[in-house]
Motif scaffolding. Structure first.
Motif, PDB file in Angstrom:
ATOM      1  N   ASP A 150       0.848  -1.183   0.000  1.00 53.81           N
ATOM      2  CA  ASP A 150       0.000   0.000   0.000  1.00 53.81           C
ATOM      3  C   ASP A 150       0.891   1.242   0.000  1.00 53.81           C
ATOM      4  O   ASP A 150       2.119   1.133  -0.051  1.00 53.81           O
ATOM      5  CB  ASP A 150      -0.985   0.002   1.181  1.00 53.81           C
ATOM      6  N   MET A 151       0.273   2.405   0.070  1.00 53.59           N
ATOM      7  CA  MET A 151       1.029   3.659  -0.057  1.00 53.59           C
ATOM      8  C   MET A 151       2.060   3.842   1.055  1.00 53.59           C
ATOM      9  O   MET A 151       3.059   4.535   0.886  1.00 53.59           O
ATOM     10  CB  MET A 151       0.065   4.841  -0.078  1.00 53.59           C
ATOM     11  N   SER A 152       1.858   3.203   2.204  1.00 54.65           N
ATOM     12  CA  SER A 152       2.806   3.344   3.310  1.00 54.65           C
ATOM     13  C   SER A 152       4.138   2.652   3.029  1.00 54.65           C
ATOM     14  O   SER A 152       5.135   2.913   3.709  1.00 54.65           O
ATOM     15  CB  SER A 152       2.208   2.785   4.600  1.00 54.65           C
ATOM     16  N   HIS A 153       4.176   1.767   2.038  1.00 54.83           N
ATOM     17  CA  HIS A 153       5.405   1.051   1.720  1.00 54.83           C
ATOM     18  C   HIS A 153       6.304   1.817   0.744  1.00 54.83           C
ATOM     19  O   HIS A 153       7.443   1.394   0.500  1.00 54.83           O
ATOM     20  CB  HIS A 153       5.078  -0.319   1.129  1.00 54.83           C
ATOM     21  N   VAL A 154       5.815   2.911   0.175  1.00 53.14           N
ATOM     22  CA  VAL A 154       6.615   3.669  -0.792  1.00 53.14           C
ATOM     23  C   VAL A 154       7.710   4.448  -0.059  1.00 53.14           C
ATOM     24  O   VAL A 154       7.433   5.180   0.885  1.00 53.14           O
ATOM     25  CB  VAL A 154       5.738   4.632  -1.615  1.00 53.14           C
ATOM     26  N   VAL A 155       8.936   4.288  -0.519  1.00 58.72           N
ATOM     27  CA  VAL A 155      10.086   4.967   0.082  1.00 58.72           C
ATOM     28  C   VAL A 155      10.535   6.152  -0.768  1.00 58.72           C
ATOM     29  O   VAL A 155      10.831   7.225  -0.239  1.00 58.72           O
ATOM     30  CB  VAL A 155      11.265   3.981   0.263  1.00 58.72           C
ATOM     31  N   THR A 208       0.235  15.102  -2.189  1.00 57.57           N
ATOM     32  CA  THR A 208      -0.098  15.358  -0.789  1.00 57.57           C
ATOM     33  C   THR A 208      -1.502  14.865  -0.463  1.00 57.57           C
ATOM     34  O   THR A 208      -1.737  14.210   0.563  1.00 57.57           O
ATOM     35  CB  THR A 208       0.025  16.857  -0.475  1.00 57.57           C
ATOM     36  N   ILE A 209      -2.445  15.175  -1.343  1.00 53.35           N
ATOM     37  CA  ILE A 209      -3.832  14.736  -1.136  1.00 53.35           C
ATOM     38  C   ILE A 209      -3.912  13.208  -1.180  1.00 53.35           C
ATOM     39  O   ILE A 209      -4.553  12.573  -0.329  1.00 53.35           O
ATOM     40  CB  ILE A 209      -4.755  15.358  -2.196  1.00 53.35           C
ATOM     41  N   ALA A 210      -3.236  12.589  -2.152  1.00 51.18           N
ATOM     42  CA  ALA A 210      -3.304  11.135  -2.309  1.00 51.18           C
ATOM     43  C   ALA A 210      -2.757  10.414  -1.085  1.00 51.18           C
ATOM     44  O   ALA A 210      -3.370   9.461  -0.581  1.00 51.18           O
ATOM     45  CB  ALA A 210      -2.546  10.716  -3.564  1.00 51.18           C
ATOM     46  N   TYR A 211      -1.612  10.840  -0.587  1.00 48.80           N
ATOM     47  CA  TYR A 211      -1.026  10.162   0.567  1.00 48.80           C
ATOM     48  C   TYR A 211      -1.792  10.454   1.853  1.00 48.80           C
ATOM     49  O   TYR A 211      -1.878   9.589   2.741  1.00 48.80           O
ATOM     50  CB  TYR A 211       0.446  10.540   0.708  1.00 48.80           C
ATOM     51  N   SER A 212      -2.347  11.665   1.959  1.00 50.23           N
ATOM     52  CA  SER A 212      -3.112  11.991   3.177  1.00 50.23           C
ATOM     53  C   SER A 212      -4.333  11.107   3.335  1.00 50.23           C
ATOM     54  O   SER A 212      -4.767  10.817   4.454  1.00 50.23           O
ATOM     55  CB  SER A 212      -3.523  13.467   3.160  1.00 50.23           C
ATOM     56  N   GLU A 213      -4.889  10.645   2.213  1.00 47.90           N
ATOM     57  CA  GLU A 213      -6.037   9.739   2.278  1.00 47.90           C
ATOM     58  C   GLU A 213      -5.658   8.397   2.899  1.00 47.90           C
ATOM     59  O   GLU A 213      -6.531   7.645   3.343  1.00 47.90           O
ATOM     60  CB  GLU A 213      -6.613   9.532   0.874  1.00 47.90           C
ATOM     61  N   PHE A 214      -4.361   8.096   2.933  1.00 48.64           N
ATOM     62  CA  PHE A 214      -3.879   6.874   3.580  1.00 48.64           C
ATOM     63  C   PHE A 214      -3.207   7.185   4.920  1.00 48.64           C
ATOM     64  O   PHE A 214      -2.497   6.333   5.471  1.00 48.64           O
ATOM     65  CB  PHE A 214      -2.907   6.148   2.652  1.00 48.64           C
ATOM     66  N   GLY A 215      -3.406   8.409   5.423  1.00 47.78           N
ATOM     67  CA  GLY A 215      -2.860   8.797   6.714  1.00 47.78           C
ATOM     68  C   GLY A 215      -1.382   9.108   6.705  1.00 47.78           C
ATOM     69  O   GLY A 215      -0.736   9.088   7.754  1.00 47.78           O
ATOM     70  N   ILE A 216      -0.817   9.425   5.531  1.00 45.82           N
ATOM     71  CA  ILE A 216       0.611   9.706   5.408  1.00 45.82           C
ATOM     72  C   ILE A 216       0.770  11.189   5.092  1.00 45.82           C
ATOM     73  O   ILE A 216       0.335  11.659   4.039  1.00 45.82           O
ATOM     74  CB  ILE A 216       1.245   8.853   4.295  1.00 45.82           C
ATOM     75  N   CYS A 217       1.385  11.925   5.994  1.00 47.42           N
ATOM     76  CA  CYS A 217       1.456  13.384   5.851  1.00 47.42           C
ATOM     77  C   CYS A 217       2.857  13.890   6.189  1.00 47.42           C
ATOM     78  O   CYS A 217       3.666  13.195   6.811  1.00 47.42           O
ATOM     79  CB  CYS A 217       0.441  14.061   6.784  1.00 47.42           C
ATOM     80  N   ASP A 218       3.117  15.113   5.759  1.00 49.88           N
ATOM     81  CA  ASP A 218       4.301  15.881   6.129  1.00 49.88           C
ATOM     82  C   ASP A 218       5.588  15.104   5.867  1.00 49.88           C
ATOM     83  O   ASP A 218       5.788  14.583   4.777  1.00 49.88           O
ATOM     84  CB  ASP A 218       4.192  16.336   7.584  1.00 49.88           C
ATOM     85  N   GLU A 219       6.487  15.003   6.884  1.00 44.89           N
ATOM     86  CA  GLU A 219       7.781  14.376   6.645  1.00 44.89           C
ATOM     87  C   GLU A 219       7.695  12.872   6.433  1.00 44.89           C
ATOM     88  O   GLU A 219       8.679  12.241   6.023  1.00 44.89           O
ATOM     89  CB  GLU A 219       8.752  14.665   7.808  1.00 44.89           C
ATOM     90  N   ILE A 234      11.571   2.493   9.146  1.00 44.01           N
ATOM     91  CA  ILE A 234      11.845   3.644   8.292  1.00 44.01           C
ATOM     92  C   ILE A 234      11.726   4.907   9.132  1.00 44.01           C
ATOM     93  O   ILE A 234      10.709   5.142   9.785  1.00 44.01           O
ATOM     94  CB  ILE A 234      10.878   3.707   7.100  1.00 44.01           C
ATOM     95  N   GLU A 235      12.786   5.679   9.123  1.00 41.20           N
ATOM     96  CA  GLU A 235      12.830   6.929   9.871  1.00 41.20           C
ATOM     97  C   GLU A 235      12.858   8.091   8.882  1.00 41.20           C
ATOM     98  O   GLU A 235      13.652   8.090   7.940  1.00 41.20           O
ATOM     99  CB  GLU A 235      14.061   6.966  10.769  1.00 41.20           C
ATOM    100  N   SER A 236      11.986   9.061   9.080  1.00 41.42           N
ATOM    101  CA  SER A 236      11.873  10.210   8.178  1.00 41.42           C
ATOM    102  C   SER A 236      12.383  11.466   8.863  1.00 41.42           C
ATOM    103  O   SER A 236      12.347  11.587  10.093  1.00 41.42           O
ATOM    104  CB  SER A 236      10.416  10.414   7.761  1.00 41.42           C
ATOM    105  N   PHE A 237      12.822  12.423   8.062  1.00 42.29           N
ATOM    106  CA  PHE A 237      13.382  13.661   8.576  1.00 42.29           C
ATOM    107  C   PHE A 237      12.761  14.841   7.848  1.00 42.29           C
ATOM    108  O   PHE A 237      12.532  14.774   6.642  1.00 42.29           O
ATOM    109  CB  PHE A 237      14.903  13.671   8.405  1.00 42.29           C
ATOM    110  N   PRO A 238      12.447  15.919   8.574  1.00 48.42           N
ATOM    111  CA  PRO A 238      11.818  17.094   7.939  1.00 48.42           C
ATOM    112  C   PRO A 238      12.665  17.633   6.796  1.00 48.42           C
ATOM    113  O   PRO A 238      13.895  17.567   6.814  1.00 48.42           O
ATOM    114  CB  PRO A 238      11.730  18.108   9.094  1.00 48.42           C
ATOM    115  N   SER A 239      11.986  18.191   5.787  1.00 45.22           N
ATOM    116  CA  SER A 239      12.688  18.651   4.591  1.00 45.22           C
ATOM    117  C   SER A 239      13.419  19.970   4.801  1.00 45.22           C
ATOM    118  O   SER A 239      14.440  20.212   4.181  1.00 45.22           O
ATOM    119  CB  SER A 239      11.690  18.797   3.433  1.00 45.22           C
ATOM    120  N   GLY A 240      12.903  20.853   5.652  1.00 47.30           N
ATOM    121  CA  GLY A 240      13.547  22.149   5.846  1.00 47.30           C
ATOM    122  C   GLY A 240      13.268  23.095   4.693  1.00 47.30           C
ATOM    123  O   GLY A 240      12.517  22.791   3.770  1.00 47.30           O
ATOM    124  N   SER A 241      13.939  24.243   4.705  1.00 46.91           N
ATOM    125  CA  SER A 241      13.650  25.296   3.728  1.00 46.91           C
ATOM    126  C   SER A 241      14.127  24.959   2.325  1.00 46.91           C
ATOM    127  O   SER A 241      13.644  25.520   1.348  1.00 46.91           O
ATOM    128  CB  SER A 241      14.306  26.609   4.181  1.00 46.91           C
TER     129      SER A 241
END
Length: 363
Positions: free
Chosen positions: A75-80, A101-112, A148-155
């Motif tokens: 599912d979308m949560s497996h995309v790296v 952003t809209i597509a992933y948010s529908e699967f509860g995946i947001c931001d970083e 899987i550990e994610s990190f904020p994108s920054g400016s």
């Protein structure tokens, strides 16, 4: 941090299989690499109907992707990692980002927690097509430990993820560019390139490593004909300062970038804890070493992990053992020589084209 848990049967050996074309909305391709730890998907997402505006096409891609993943038990949560090729990155970047952003948010995946992404202006072959998309996804096997550990994108919109597979920590960073600490980007290519490499040094230090742990890079230049020589001088100076003696596999690519004033950028892959992993440079009898003509990269990198061996083949063109371009103005002969060079790189490692899982061809 995201930890996957699955309830699937263990498979003790790895295999590569090409799956049939997708059904329904997507006509893309999937190559699956299975080990006793993971099921890795190398995908090309391709909606069957690619008519319409860029906004309509972006929505079609993200309507296509979940179904294509589902066919493989993902599912979308497996995309790296997503690598997206734009017809016009300046005009369509925000359109594509809004759709994803809209597509992933529908699967509860947001931001970083979104997949890392490379956005490149390399127009797809069909003129009406606004985007082309490659996907890398990982599905853990039962009783395997994958985090899987994610990190904020920054400016600077730089994206980073660490994929921990059974204790080995794989670092992926995309969209490293020449934005300085104040969020500004200089108009000079050399200053941008120098700042870009400095930024990579700072990013790697946050993970406790330096550039000597980097195994693969993808380097993008807005005007590669004009700036490639200066880019090599910048990279050479940085590698000398950082004592990078084992040159990473790499590809130099002419590409429009985002933000529009970025003249260069790059993505990298590093192994944070390579102890116990056999890592070797790749060679071919039909090619010289790129360093002989002032370009600090290896022809390829062999990485022998406990569950698999990966060959990272660098950008390879129609050149000979002197680094000279062969068959000027003859596309067919250049293609033949390019493929010969790749074949020789693979055969030197006991592999062949049958072992390839993902290829990008730049025309």
């Amino acid at each position: 941090m995201k930890e996957f848990s699955q309830t699937k049967t263990l498979e003790p050996s790895w295999k590569c299989q090409e799956c049939t074309r997708g059904k329904g909305l997507c006509d893309g391709d999937v190559v699956v690499v299975e080990t006793h730890l993971t099921r890795e998907l190398f995908m090309r997402c391709a909606p069957i109907d690619l008519n319409g505006t860029a906004e309509e096409q972006a929505k079609k891609f993200y309507n296509c992707l979940p179904g294509k993943l589902m066919e493989q038990g993902a599912d979308m949560s497996h995309v790296v990692w997503e690598r997206i090729f734009f017809r016009n990155v300046e005009e369509d970047y925000e359109i594509l980002q809004n759709a994803r952003t809209i597509a992933y948010s529908e699967f509860g995946i947001c931001d970083e927690h979104l997949p890392i992404v490379s956005c490149l202006e390399q127009p797809p072959c069909r003129p009406q097509q606004a985007f082309e998309m490659q996907i890398y996804a990982i599905i853990p096997k039962e009783n395997s430990c994958v985090q899987i550990e994610s990190f904020p994108s920054g400016s600077s919109n730089t994206n980073s993820k660490i994929v921990d597979i059974d204790g080995y920590r794989h670092l992926y960073i995309t969209n490293i560019n020449g934005t300085d600490e104040n969020g500004q980007i200089d108009a000079s290519f050399r200053k941008q390139s120098d700042t870009m490499f400095k930024n990579s040094e700072l990013l790697l230090k946050k993970h406790g490593i330096d550039f000597t742990k980097v195994l693969r890079t993808w380097c993008y230049l807005d005007d590669i004909d004009e700036d490639y020589a200066e880019f090599n001088l910048s990279r050479n100076a940085f590698f000398e300062k950082e004592n990078v003696n084992r040159l990473p596999a790499s590809t130099g690519i002419g590409s429009g970038l985002y933000p529009p004033n970025a003249l260069c950028g790059f993505d990298l892959y590093a192994l944070l804890n390579p102890e116990g992993v056999k890592i070797e440079l790749m060679h071919a009898p039909t090619l010289n070493e790129a360093a002989e003509y002032g370009a600090s990269f290896s022809r390829g990198m062999k990485v022998c992990l406990p569950e698999k061996t990966v060959l990272y083949v660098s950008g390879t063109a129609s050149i000979n053992t002197k680094g000279e371009v062969l068959h000027l103005n003859n596309t067919r002969k250049q293609l033949d020589r390019m493929l010969l060079n790749i074949q020789e790189l693979l055969e030197d490692q006991g592999a062949s084209f049958a072992n390839t899982v993902q290829v990008i061809t730049y025309l």
